[in-house]
Write a protein that holds these residues in place. Structure first.
Motif: not given
Ligand SMILES: [Zn+2]
Length: 439
Positions: A217, A221, A265, A267, A269, A386-387
């Motif tokens: 994750s 993500g 979790q 996302p 950026r 991702g996360g």
């Protein structure tokens, strides 16, 4: 006599990921347990980072009691940074260098507060047999030598103790792929050990920890296909336990179950370096950050106070809220203004903030990152694209919980240990949080 009990912790599984997996039919073991038990959401601790969360699950107490403050922190006593490492999966492959002493030995032997009784200690003191597989909070009464040749230092764990192949109380034949750091191989090891334990019915209580989902994750993500595949692998590892008992129904005849994750979790950026706003304060402060939480420590003789440290973060998009103590009051600073922590909309914010700040190993200023942002770690690593997790926001903080055959309701991850002790009729030690709703 109560049924024996299996605690399953799937690292980083969000309620949404759990519900999708159950409804899609891709996770038959999770679906079976959800169908047989009670499902609800519970709240994690702050920072919502694995060493803090797993220790909270195993001690039934927040960081104010157990004293593990984060993934990375400044030890005022030893005047050094303690780094537990972002990937426990890498422990075995990396061997036993100096930097690995903190996550393998010191977290349990030195950093975990002696007065914070673990679930293994409480159960085994009452004459029950506890087992732990890969969970990073493992402190117990039994001395275990590592499997590594030439290392004399021992660890104290429950009587059945398995930790990434580094400690193995019994010869199970479970393979640990030294060359492969992939998260999947770690959970495959856990599944093999778990299958061995269930086949022998070799415990009263088993803590079974799966880290692979969190790993996937972070990379892809929490809502990606790769994370969903990783959850199928976690499901297969849980399924291995059910099979070892002779099938799902036979498993539940023998065992009650608590299944949850340690944190969520969200996302990410964007990445920020929390060190930058304090760069001119060399020698006065130490900044530690990782994932979506950070801390600022004032060093002895610092000429800047925590309120000034907080003001330096005003206007930074990466920062949602900072927390600090003013006397006995928790002050939450957000959007350039101080306010009471009770005003925050985040789940269980006041209680989590107070426990985090009550930890003697916590920074003078705690930082909770804004949605979509991550704070780069000491090595500059991050998971942008991702996360990640660690903050007070709901997505990082809410976890799915399934209980089967348990009378207590779990609303916080700190409820797990007292609920398990109540299940066995073992007195709950004063270090654990009182449990509401024991029927
Ligand atoms: Zn994680």
């Amino acid at each position: 006599m109560s049924r024996k009990l299996v605690l399953v912790v799937v690292d980083g599984m969000t309620p949404a990921a759990f519900e999708r997996a159950v409804e899609s039919g891709r996770a038959p073991a999770l679906a079976f347990l959800a169908q047989q038990g009670d499902y609800r959401q519970a709240t994690s601790v702050f920072p919502s980072l694995t060493p803090v969360c797993l220790t909270s699950i195993a001690t039934g107490a927040g960081p104010g009691v157990h004293h593990i403050p984060s993934l990375v922190w400044w030890s005022r006593q030893e005047r050094r940074i303690v780094e537990y490492g972002s990937s426990f999966a890498a422990l075995r492959a990396a061997g036993l260098s100096q930097g690995l002493l903190d996550p393998i030995f010191n977290m349990n032997a030195r950093h975990l507060a002696p007065e914070a009784v673990t679930i293994y200690e409480a159960l085994e003191d009452a004459g029950l047999t506890a087992a732990a597989v890969n969970i990073t909070c493992y402190r117990g009464r039994h001395r275990h030598q590592t499997t590594l040749p030439g290392v004399s230092r021992a660890a104290y764990g429950p009587s059945r103790f398995f930790f990434y192949g580094l400690f193995e109380s019994d010869r199970t034949g479970a393979p640990f792929a030294v060359r492969s750091r992939r998260a999947g191989s770690v959970d495959t090891y856990a599944a093999a050990v778990g299958r061995w334990l269930v086949t022998r019915d070799g415990f009263d209580f088993l803590a079974f920890y799966l880290s692979g989902y969190d790993f996937a994750s972070h990379a892809a993500g929490p809502d990606g296909e790769a994370a969903e595949r990783a959850l199928e692998q976690a499901d297969a590892a849980i399924g291995a336990l059910l099979d070892a008992a002779g099938g799902p129904d036979a498993f539940l005849e023998r065992y009650a179950v608590v299944l949850l994750s340690d944190h969520g979790q969200t996302p990410v950026r964007h990445v920020a370096r929390l060190e930058e706003p304090f760069a001119d304060l060399d020698g006065q402060v130490v900044v530690t950050a990782s994932n979506r939480a950070g801390q600022v420590y004032r060093l002895p003789g610092a000429r800047i106070d925590a309120a000034e440290l907080a003001r330096r973060l005003d206007g930074l998009a990466a920062v949602d809220v900072t927390l600090r103590l003013e006397g006995d009051d928790v002050v939450a600073r957000r959007d350039g203004a101080d306010g009471p922590v009770g005003k925050l909309e985040h789940p269980d914010a006041a209680r989590r903030a107070r426990s985090a700040l009550a930890n003697p190993n916590a920074g003078d200023l705690l930082v909770s990152a804004a949605e979509g942002w991550e704070l780069a770690d000491l090595g500059g690593r991050h998971h942008a694209g991702g996360g990640s997790h660690g903050s007070l926001v709901a997505g990082d903080s809410l976890v799915p919980v399934v209980t089967v055959g348990l009378r207590a309701e779990i609303h916080r991850i700190t409820d797990v240990a007292p609920a398990v002790l109540a299940h066995f009729g073992v007195p709950v030690p004063g270090s654990m949080e009182a449990l509401a709703g024991v029927g």
